[in-house]
Design a protein around this motif. Structure first.
Motif, PDB file in Angstrom:
ATOM      1  N   ASN A   1       7.237  -5.529   3.211  1.00  0.00           N
ATOM      2  CA  ASN A   1       6.675  -6.103   4.427  1.00  0.00           C
ATOM      3  C   ASN A   1       6.128  -4.982   5.294  1.00  0.00           C
ATOM      4  OD1 ASN A   1       7.592  -8.553   3.544  1.00  0.00           O
ATOM      5  ND2 ASN A   1       8.883  -8.966   5.307  1.00  0.00           N
ATOM      6  N   ARG A   2       4.972  -5.215   5.839  1.00  0.00           N
ATOM      7  CA  ARG A   2       4.375  -4.232   6.739  1.00  0.00           C
ATOM      8  C   ARG A   2       5.113  -4.234   8.061  1.00  0.00           C
ATOM      9  NH1 ARG A   2      -1.814  -5.234   5.245  1.00  0.00           N
ATOM     10  NH2 ARG A   2      -1.872  -3.676   3.594  1.00  0.00           N
ATOM     11  N   VAL A   3       5.169  -3.071   8.667  1.00  0.00           N
ATOM     12  CA  VAL A   3       5.793  -2.918   9.975  1.00  0.00           C
ATOM     13  C   VAL A   3       4.667  -2.944  11.000  1.00  0.00           C
ATOM     14  CG1 VAL A   3       7.232  -1.453  11.426  1.00  0.00           C
ATOM     15  CG2 VAL A   3       7.597  -1.477   8.950  1.00  0.00           C
TER      16      VAL A   3
ATOM     17  N   VAL B   1      16.462  -8.485  13.936  1.00  0.00           N
ATOM     18  CA  VAL B   1      15.985  -9.044  12.668  1.00  0.00           C
ATOM     19  C   VAL B   1      17.158  -9.069  11.693  1.00  0.00           C
ATOM     20  CG1 VAL B   1      13.614  -8.219  13.021  1.00  0.00           C
ATOM     21  CG2 VAL B   1      15.226  -6.801  11.728  1.00  0.00           C
ATOM     22  N   SER B   2      16.944  -9.650  10.522  1.00  0.00           N
ATOM     23  CA  SER B   2      17.994  -9.667   9.499  1.00  0.00           C
ATOM     24  C   SER B   2      18.005  -8.338   8.752  1.00  0.00           C
ATOM     25  CB  SER B   2      17.740 -10.809   8.502  1.00  0.00           C
ATOM     26  OG  SER B   2      16.574 -10.545   7.747  1.00  0.00           O
ATOM     27  N   PHE B   3      19.133  -8.033   8.111  1.00  0.00           N
ATOM     28  CA  PHE B   3      19.188  -6.790   7.334  1.00  0.00           C
ATOM     29  C   PHE B   3      18.236  -6.877   6.150  1.00  0.00           C
ATOM     30  CE2 PHE B   3      22.204  -9.006   4.642  1.00  0.00           C
ATOM     31  CZ  PHE B   3      22.018  -8.441   3.398  1.00  0.00           C
ATOM     32  N   GLN B   4      17.964  -8.108   5.668  1.00  0.00           N
ATOM     33  CA  GLN B   4      17.005  -8.264   4.581  1.00  0.00           C
ATOM     34  C   GLN B   4      15.606  -7.831   5.021  1.00  0.00           C
ATOM     35  OE1 GLN B   4      19.143 -10.734   5.524  1.00  0.00           O
ATOM     36  NE2 GLN B   4      20.034 -11.717   3.722  1.00  0.00           N
ATOM     37  N   GLN B   5      15.285  -8.088   6.294  1.00  0.00           N
ATOM     38  CA  GLN B   5      13.986  -7.668   6.807  1.00  0.00           C
ATOM     39  C   GLN B   5      13.902  -6.145   6.837  1.00  0.00           C
ATOM     40  OE1 GLN B   5      11.316  -9.599   7.491  1.00  0.00           O
ATOM     41  NE2 GLN B   5      10.209  -7.708   7.775  1.00  0.00           N
ATOM     42  N   VAL B   6      14.981  -5.488   7.233  1.00  0.00           N
ATOM     43  CA  VAL B   6      15.010  -4.020   7.223  1.00  0.00           C
ATOM     44  C   VAL B   6      14.830  -3.523   5.798  1.00  0.00           C
ATOM     45  CG1 VAL B   6      16.442  -1.977   7.656  1.00  0.00           C
ATOM     46  CG2 VAL B   6      16.362  -3.823   9.352  1.00  0.00           C
ATOM     47  N   GLN B   7      15.495  -4.171   4.830  1.00  0.00           N
ATOM     48  CA  GLN B   7      15.317  -3.802   3.417  1.00  0.00           C
ATOM     49  C   GLN B   7      13.850  -3.901   3.013  1.00  0.00           C
ATOM     50  OE1 GLN B   7      17.933  -6.586   1.409  1.00  0.00           O
ATOM     51  NE2 GLN B   7      19.390  -4.948   0.918  1.00  0.00           N
ATOM     52  N   LYS B   8      13.197  -4.961   3.419  1.00  0.00           N
ATOM     53  CA  LYS B   8      11.791  -5.163   3.067  1.00  0.00           C
ATOM     54  C   LYS B   8      10.909  -4.098   3.724  1.00  0.00           C
ATOM     55  CE  LYS B   8      12.156 -10.082   2.138  1.00  0.00           C
ATOM     56  NZ  LYS B   8      11.720 -11.436   2.527  1.00  0.00           N
ATOM     57  N   TYR B   9      11.216  -3.749   4.966  1.00  0.00           N
ATOM     58  CA  TYR B   9      10.472  -2.659   5.612  1.00  0.00           C
ATOM     59  C   TYR B   9      10.646  -1.368   4.825  1.00  0.00           C
ATOM     60  CZ  TYR B   9       9.929  -5.371  10.005  1.00  0.00           C
ATOM     61  OH  TYR B   9       9.614  -6.301  10.969  1.00  0.00           O
TER      62      TYR B   9
ATOM     63  N   LEU C   1      -0.483  10.564   8.195  1.00  0.00           N
ATOM     64  CA  LEU C   1      -1.149   9.631   7.288  1.00  0.00           C
ATOM     65  C   LEU C   1      -2.541   9.236   7.784  1.00  0.00           C
ATOM     66  CD1 LEU C   1       1.854   7.242   6.553  1.00  0.00           C
ATOM     67  CD2 LEU C   1       1.063   9.181   5.199  1.00  0.00           C
ATOM     68  N   VAL C   2      -2.774   9.414   9.064  1.00  0.00           N
ATOM     69  CA  VAL C   2      -4.041   9.006   9.663  1.00  0.00           C
ATOM     70  C   VAL C   2      -5.152   9.963   9.235  1.00  0.00           C
ATOM     71  CG1 VAL C   2      -5.244   8.596  11.838  1.00  0.00           C
ATOM     72  CG2 VAL C   2      -2.827   7.999  11.614  1.00  0.00           C
ATOM     73  N   GLY C   3      -6.229   9.418   8.721  1.00  0.00           N
ATOM     74  CA  GLY C   3      -7.384  10.227   8.348  1.00  0.00           C
ATOM     75  C   GLY C   3      -7.255  10.963   7.027  1.00  0.00           C
TER      76      GLY C   3
ATOM     77  N   THR D   1       0.839  -1.190   0.000  1.00  0.00           N
ATOM     78  CA  THR D   1       0.000   0.000   0.000  1.00  0.00           C
ATOM     79  C   THR D   1       0.879   1.246   0.000  1.00  0.00           C
ATOM     80  OG1 THR D   1      -0.080   0.229   2.415  1.00  0.00           O
ATOM     81  CG2 THR D   1      -1.728  -1.222   1.393  1.00  0.00           C
ATOM     82  N   GLY D   2       0.261   2.358  -0.315  1.00  0.00           N
ATOM     83  CA  GLY D   2       0.980   3.628  -0.274  1.00  0.00           C
ATOM     84  C   GLY D   2       1.516   3.927   1.113  1.00  0.00           C
ATOM     85  N   ILE D   3       0.753   3.564   2.132  1.00  0.00           N
ATOM     86  CA  ILE D   3       1.195   3.816   3.508  1.00  0.00           C
ATOM     87  C   ILE D   3       2.437   2.986   3.826  1.00  0.00           C
ATOM     88  CG2 ILE D   3       0.571   3.503   5.941  1.00  0.00           C
ATOM     89  CD1 ILE D   3      -2.252   4.439   5.185  1.00  0.00           C
ATOM     90  N   ASP D   4       2.474   1.719   3.394  1.00  0.00           N
ATOM     91  CA  ASP D   4       3.655   0.875   3.618  1.00  0.00           C
ATOM     92  C   ASP D   4       4.893   1.506   2.986  1.00  0.00           C
ATOM     93  OD1 ASP D   4       2.204  -1.178   4.944  1.00  0.00           O
ATOM     94  OD2 ASP D   4       1.627  -2.029   3.011  1.00  0.00           O
ATOM     95  N   LYS D   5       4.723   2.030   1.777  1.00  0.00           N
ATOM     96  CA  LYS D   5       5.859   2.651   1.080  1.00  0.00           C
ATOM     97  C   LYS D   5       6.313   3.931   1.783  1.00  0.00           C
ATOM     98  CE  LYS D   5       5.097   0.871  -3.551  1.00  0.00           C
ATOM     99  NZ  LYS D   5       4.880   1.204  -4.960  1.00  0.00           N
ATOM    100  N   ILE D   6       5.368   4.733   2.251  1.00  0.00           N
ATOM    101  CA  ILE D   6       5.733   5.983   2.927  1.00  0.00           C
ATOM    102  C   ILE D   6       6.446   5.700   4.248  1.00  0.00           C
ATOM    103  CG2 ILE D   6       4.793   8.009   4.112  1.00  0.00           C
ATOM    104  CD1 ILE D   6       2.764   8.198   1.811  1.00  0.00           C
ATOM    105  N   ILE D   7       5.924   4.764   5.023  1.00  0.00           N
ATOM    106  CA  ILE D   7       6.573   4.415   6.286  1.00  0.00           C
ATOM    107  C   ILE D   7       7.979   3.896   6.015  1.00  0.00           C
ATOM    108  CG2 ILE D   7       6.523   2.801   8.234  1.00  0.00           C
ATOM    109  CD1 ILE D   7       3.440   3.173   8.218  1.00  0.00           C
ATOM    110  N   GLY D   8       8.125   3.041   5.008  1.00  0.00           N
ATOM    111  CA  GLY D   8       9.450   2.527   4.654  1.00  0.00           C
ATOM    112  C   GLY D   8      10.385   3.627   4.202  1.00  0.00           C
TER     113      GLY D   8
END
Length: 134
Positions: A55-57, A42-50, A80-82, A12-19
């Motif tokens: 991957n959602r946080v 966590v692994s550095f790959q998980q941070v990359q995905k965030y 982002l809320v509302g 989602t757009g929110i996932d991308k903005i948070i990342g």
């Protein structure tokens, strides 16, 4: 009972903005993905995905990230809320969340206004010379 159909989760757009904001703040603090991953357990790959929004946080993880990156959760998602419009990462926000974006901003902050304006004029001239529109 039939098997439940699962649909692949779309980013989602929110996932991308948070990342994007996560990456921006990490780079501001000059912390590598590996260092952040170690502090989060966590692994550095998980941070990359965030950071890519793949991957959602979770809320708990976002609180942990905010603590490690010395910021509030609101930095990552407060505005982002509302929102009535679907959120997107702007070109400027995307650039600011890169190593080059952080480095140029840090360099510009060390200059006085006169020299800052000269650097901006130089960048515009180079952009024009190479046919790049701002």
């Amino acid at each position: 009972m039939p098997a439940r159909k699962t649909h692949p989760r779309t980013v989602t757009g929110i996932d991308k903005i948070i990342g994007n904001r996560l990456r921006q703040r990490r780079l501001e603090l000059h912390i590598s993905q590996s260092e952040l991953a170690d502090k989060l357990g966590v692994s550095f790959q998980q941070v990359q995905k965030y950071e890519k929004g793949v991957n959602r946080v979770s809320t708990g993880r976002l609180q942990q990230i905010a603590t490690v990156l010395e910021s509030d959760v609101s930095f990552f998602m407060g505005d982002l809320v509302g929102s009535k419009k679907p959120p997107t990462v702007t070109k400027l926000a995307g650039f600011l969340a890169t190593k080059d974006g952080v480095e140029i901003n840090e360099a510009m902050l060390r200059l006085d206004q006169t020299h800052r304006r000269a650097v901006i004029a130089l960048a515009r001239t180079v952009g024009t010379a190479y046919g790049v529109e701002a």
